[in-house]
Design a protein around this motif. Structure first.
Motif, PDB file in Angstrom:
ATOM      1  N   PHE A 165       0.844  -0.810  -0.280  1.00 28.03           N
ATOM      2  CA  PHE A 165      -0.166  -0.236  -0.395  1.00 28.03           C
ATOM      3  C   PHE A 165       0.918   1.538   0.222  1.00 28.03           C
ATOM      4  CE2 PHE A 165      -2.747  -2.856   1.851  1.00 28.03           C
ATOM      5  CZ  PHE A 165      -3.772  -2.875   1.255  1.00 28.03           C
ATOM      6  N   GLU A 166       1.747   1.588   0.427  1.00 25.73           N
ATOM      7  CA  GLU A 166       3.009   2.337   1.072  1.00 25.73           C
ATOM      8  C   GLU A 166       3.585   2.925  -0.613  1.00 25.73           C
ATOM      9  OE1 GLU A 166       5.604   2.269   3.284  1.00 25.73           O
ATOM     10  OE2 GLU A 166       4.004   2.220   5.408  1.00 25.73           O
ATOM     11  N   GLU A 167       3.788   1.719  -1.471  1.00 25.53           N
ATOM     12  CA  GLU A 167       4.275   1.899  -2.631  1.00 25.53           C
ATOM     13  C   GLU A 167       3.099   2.595  -3.735  1.00 25.53           C
ATOM     14  OE1 GLU A 167       7.170  -0.728  -4.450  1.00 25.53           O
ATOM     15  OE2 GLU A 167       6.836  -2.170  -2.591  1.00 25.53           O
ATOM     16  N   ALA A 168       1.830   2.164  -3.417  1.00 23.83           N
ATOM     17  CA  ALA A 168       0.762   2.462  -4.327  1.00 23.83           C
ATOM     18  C   ALA A 168       0.557   3.709  -4.028  1.00 23.83           C
ATOM     19  CB  ALA A 168      -0.137   1.801  -4.313  1.00 23.83           C
ATOM     20  N   GLU A 169       0.321   4.258  -2.744  1.00 22.88           N
ATOM     21  CA  GLU A 169       0.372   5.573  -2.566  1.00 22.88           C
ATOM     22  C   GLU A 169       1.831   6.697  -3.096  1.00 22.88           C
ATOM     23  OE1 GLU A 169      -1.266   8.404   1.572  1.00 22.88           O
ATOM     24  OE2 GLU A 169      -0.046   6.456   1.760  1.00 22.88           O
ATOM     25  N   ARG A 170       2.517   5.988  -2.508  1.00 21.04           N
ATOM     26  CA  ARG A 170       3.547   7.320  -3.520  1.00 21.04           C
ATOM     27  C   ARG A 170       3.945   7.165  -4.856  1.00 21.04           C
ATOM     28  NH1 ARG A 170       7.329   4.245   0.173  1.00 21.04           N
ATOM     29  NH2 ARG A 170       7.754   2.785  -1.452  1.00 21.04           N
ATOM     30  N   GLU A 171       3.266   6.059  -6.001  1.00 21.36           N
ATOM     31  CA  GLU A 171       2.959   6.327  -7.292  1.00 21.36           C
ATOM     32  C   GLU A 171       1.503   7.307  -7.495  1.00 21.36           C
ATOM     33  OE1 GLU A 171       5.218   5.664  -9.686  1.00 21.36           O
ATOM     34  OE2 GLU A 171       5.982   4.796  -7.941  1.00 21.36           O
ATOM     35  N   LEU A 172       0.664   6.874  -6.841  1.00 23.61           N
ATOM     36  CA  LEU A 172      -0.006   7.970  -6.442  1.00 23.61           C
ATOM     37  C   LEU A 172      -0.204   9.625  -6.265  1.00 23.61           C
ATOM     38  CD1 LEU A 172      -3.311   5.538  -6.117  1.00 23.61           C
ATOM     39  CD2 LEU A 172      -2.857   6.831  -7.703  1.00 23.61           C
ATOM     40  N   SER A 173       0.384   9.206  -5.267  1.00 23.55           N
ATOM     41  CA  SER A 173       0.619  10.736  -4.954  1.00 23.55           C
ATOM     42  C   SER A 173       1.727  10.870  -6.397  1.00 23.55           C
ATOM     43  CB  SER A 173       1.751  10.939  -4.003  1.00 23.55           C
ATOM     44  OG  SER A 173       1.927  10.437  -2.812  1.00 23.55           O
ATOM     45  N   ALA A 174       2.619  10.764  -6.673  1.00 21.06           N
ATOM     46  CA  ALA A 174       3.536  11.246  -7.514  1.00 21.06           C
ATOM     47  C   ALA A 174       2.930  11.539  -9.344  1.00 21.06           C
ATOM     48  CB  ALA A 174       4.669  10.039  -8.127  1.00 21.06           C
ATOM     49  N   ALA A 175       1.096  10.259  -8.602  1.00 15.28           N
ATOM     50  CA  ALA A 175       0.329  11.238 -10.469  1.00 15.28           C
ATOM     51  C   ALA A 175      -0.357  12.612 -10.483  1.00 15.28           C
ATOM     52  CB  ALA A 175      -0.291  10.247 -10.689  1.00 15.28           C
TER      53      ALA A 175
END
Length: 684
Positions: A483-493
């Motif tokens: 989940f944390e990796e996914a959240e980082r990707e969405l924050s960058a998006a």
């Protein structure tokens, strides 16, 4: 009885000792819950695959459930076979629907064991490199036989195997084989000339077949002259006879066939099709067809299985290595670069077409690729030009193409990334997103989307690429619990969105990123937060022209979120709206999904009404409405041949019938659901 075997070989000699040992082992086998394993081993070219087929066919009467076969080289990425994908193919061969194949490897193994524990069939596994590759594929029945063909012994295999090493053919058997091949076209062939050919082949059946076909393909040249030409080549080069035989055959090919042969090692995947070979060659359909037929005539390819069974083509391992050596020696850098570019762009275009036909028109950020000159598109038909069952069949064919070509598409992304073709890497990631929705939990998908993200960032000119690819990467990450990796990707998006303008497509992409943020919140169980994201996404879609699907989808997601939050009345209103929109848009899958969710809400409201003073007639109406919606969802699932959806809808109909006091109907629905799961190995 399912028999996954090619036709009997036309020319097959000897191997009597190996056949006798195998028959004796089968006859004497007393296994209870573990299959008998016959291990055929030896270097490439000794005829292991042919012998495995001959053995399996000779024992058909003993095994009422037929013969399954897999080639592990078809499932290799970077030299490693994926046992989960092999099990998927075996389960499909056993009749399991794609949607009902378990997603996780451990669950898939249990499904396979459950399905095979009472069966009697033969499993042929070709190109086994290690015992660890074979172990996960063993059926859970002592009544089965596994025939494994590979280069080395399987000493580390638990329980052992009957070891059947294959030596080269002796001169007598090799001469018999060569005479069978040559004399079918040259009845007056002299025995000495035949023996001279045999000695050049060093007892390798593959080399004998290639030599024989080469001789048959040159009917006007006297056999003694051919023998002298071959011997002269061998003597001049002073290398291994088989290698020089292949070199001689190659050098006698027409220019298009020779070009295709030396380009085939540069095809993205080990297997290829006639359309993809046509794209690789770049000379048009007719030239490629003639080149493939010529390669078949000289023994470099086997078109028979491709024609009779619809299987992809492949150069056998030793021949692929030989073709690569010839490419390094004979191909120019420009020739290879142009072929690699051509096949890459062709796969991008085909993937985009298949994606559009399988998923419908949707948000994409990559440019659409035009038809590649000299490389026609694969025969996929646009579903929008059809209705009803034909429309659904066209959708299914497009989705099936994405599945069948997944390894080539994965390899294309890696190739594009390695050679700095960032636009192609991003463009390919979008069709692979559609594939990943149907086939989650695959580590290759994460790698592909990472390459796409890196390409978008490296290009640096398109904020939309960065936002889109990071969203695509986020989903498989949260599906695997990261989940944390996914959240980082969405924050960058989300950060990339600040670089966009205020155009229609920019706002559509903003709505998409917002939806992904809501989906991540829902995956974490934060449904209030998810609902807020879905509201924002829907509000954006409402301001856009031609975004009816987006409005419908966000309304559906918001309805599910409200239901999770216990806001049943609000969920009912939202899902009713979403369902009506899906019907109007003729989106069959979403019609079924919204109907199923709405029926669940109707049932819950009917149960709540029973605890209040609401009139009985209202409860009856809700019950009838729920049944109607479930039937609608069931019809949609049947139209898509989705056994997974059919089973869960039958479960719901059974529960509904119980609530309505219709015990016989409930039992019928339960049995229907159980039959689907039993047929797919999900229950005993």
């Amino acid at each position: 009885m399912r028999v996954e075997l090619p036709p009997e070989p036309v020319y097959f000699v000897n191997r009597d000792e190996e056949k006798a040992r195998a028959l004796r082992a089968v006859t004497e086998w007393q296994g209870r819950a573990r299959p008998l394993i016959l291990a055929l081993r030896g270097p490439a070219g000794l005829g292991k695959t042919e012998l495995a087929g001959v053995l399996a066919r000779s024992q058909l009467e003993r095994f009422p459930h037929g013969v399954l076969s897999v080639d592990l080289d078809d499932f290799r990425l970077r030299g490693v076979a994926d046992p989960g994908e092999v099990l998927e193919q075996l389960l499909r061969s056993l009749g399991v629907e794609s949607a009902l194949v378990e997603a996780q490897f451990r669950a898939r193994s249990k499904q396979y064991w459950s399905l095979t524990r009472d069966l009697r069939f033969i499993l042929v596994v070709d190109n086994v490199r290690y015992a660890s590759e074979l172990e996960p594929l063993l059926p859970a029945s002592g009544g089965c036989v596994v025939i494994a063909a590979g280069h080395g012994p399987l000493r580390e295999l638990e329980g052992g195997a009957v070891d059947l090493p294959l030596p080269p053919l002796g001169e007598r058997a090799a001469t018999e084989l060569m005479e069978s091949i040559v004399r079918s076209s040259r009845p007056t062939a002299g025995q000495e000339d035949v023996r001279a050919l045999v000695r050049l082949c060093e007892g390798l059946p593959m080399a004998l077949h290639v030599t024989g076909k080469w001789v048959r393909a040159s009917p006007l040249r006297p056999l003694p002259r051919l023998v002298e030409e071959l011997r002269g080549e061998f003597d001049e080069r002073g290398v291994d006879g088989v290698e020089h035989l292949w070199n001689t055959v190659y050098e006698d090919l027409s220019p298009p066939a020779a070009l295709l042969y030396r380009l085939l090692p540069h095809h993205p995947a080990a297997t290829f099709t006639v359309p993809s070979a046509t794209a690789l060659l770049g000379l048009g359909e007719d030239s490629c067809t003639q080149a493939l037929e010529e390669l078949d005539r000289v023994g470099f390819l086997d078109l028979q299985r491709a024609v009779t069974e619809g299987l992809p083509l492949r150069l056998p391992g030793p021949l692929r290595a030989h073709a690569l050596r010839r490419s390094r020696r004979d191909a120019t850098e420009r020739e290879v670069t142009e072929a690699r570019t051509r096949i890459l762009r062709w796969f991008v275009r085909q993937a985009q077409l298949a994606d559009r036909y399988a998923a419908g028109e949707r948000l994409t950020v990559a440019d659409r690729y035009e038809e590649v000159p000299g490389a026609p598109d694969v025969p996929l038909d646009d579903p929008r030009a059809a209705h009803g069952a034909e429309r659904e069949a066209r959708v299914a064919r497009a989705a099936r193409w994405l599945y069948e070509e997944r390894h080539a598409l994965f390899a294309c992304v890696r190739t594009a990334h390695a050679y700095g073709r960032d636009a192609e890497a991003v463009a390919l990631s979008e069709p692979l997103w559609t594939y990943a929705l149907d086939h989650p939990y695959q580590p290759e998908v994460v790698e592909v989307f990472r390459h796409a993200v890196e390409g978008a960032v490296r290009d640096g000119r398109h904020a939309a690429w960065i936002a889109r690819t990071r969203c695509q990467l986020a989903r498989p990450l949260w599906e695997s619990g990261r989940f944390e990796e996914a959240e980082r990707e969405l924050s960058a998006a989300a950060a990339a969105l600040r670089l966009l303008g205020d155009g229609t497509e920019d706002r559509r992409l903003t709505a998409s990123v917002t939806e992904f943020q809501g989906m991540l919140s829902g995956a974490r169980g934060a449904w209030a937060e998810a609902a807020a994201y879905f509201v924002r996404s829907r509000d954006i879609h409402r301001t856009l022209t031609g975004s009816d699907y987006g409005v419908m989808l966000q309304t559906y997601r918001l309805g599910e979120a409200r239901w999770k939050l216990g806001e049943t009345e609000a969920a009912h209103e939202l899902l009713s709206d979403a369902h009506a929109r899906a019907v109007k848009l003729e989106r069959q899958r979403m019609t079924g999904r919204t109907a199923f969710a709405l029926a669940g809400v109707e049932r819950e409201l009917r149960g709540a009404a029973a605890c209040t003073d609401e009139e009985p007639e209202a409860g009856v109406r809700r019950l009838g409405r729920a049944r109607e919606l479930y039937e609608q969802a069931l019809a949609s699932a049947r139209g898509r041949r989705s056994g997974f959806d059919q089973a869960r809808i039958q479960d719901a109909l059974a529960a509904l019938a119980e609530e309505d006091g219709r015990g016989a109907d409930a039992a019928e629905h339960r049995e229907a659901a159980h039959a689907i799961r039993r047929r797919n190995g999900l229950v005993d």
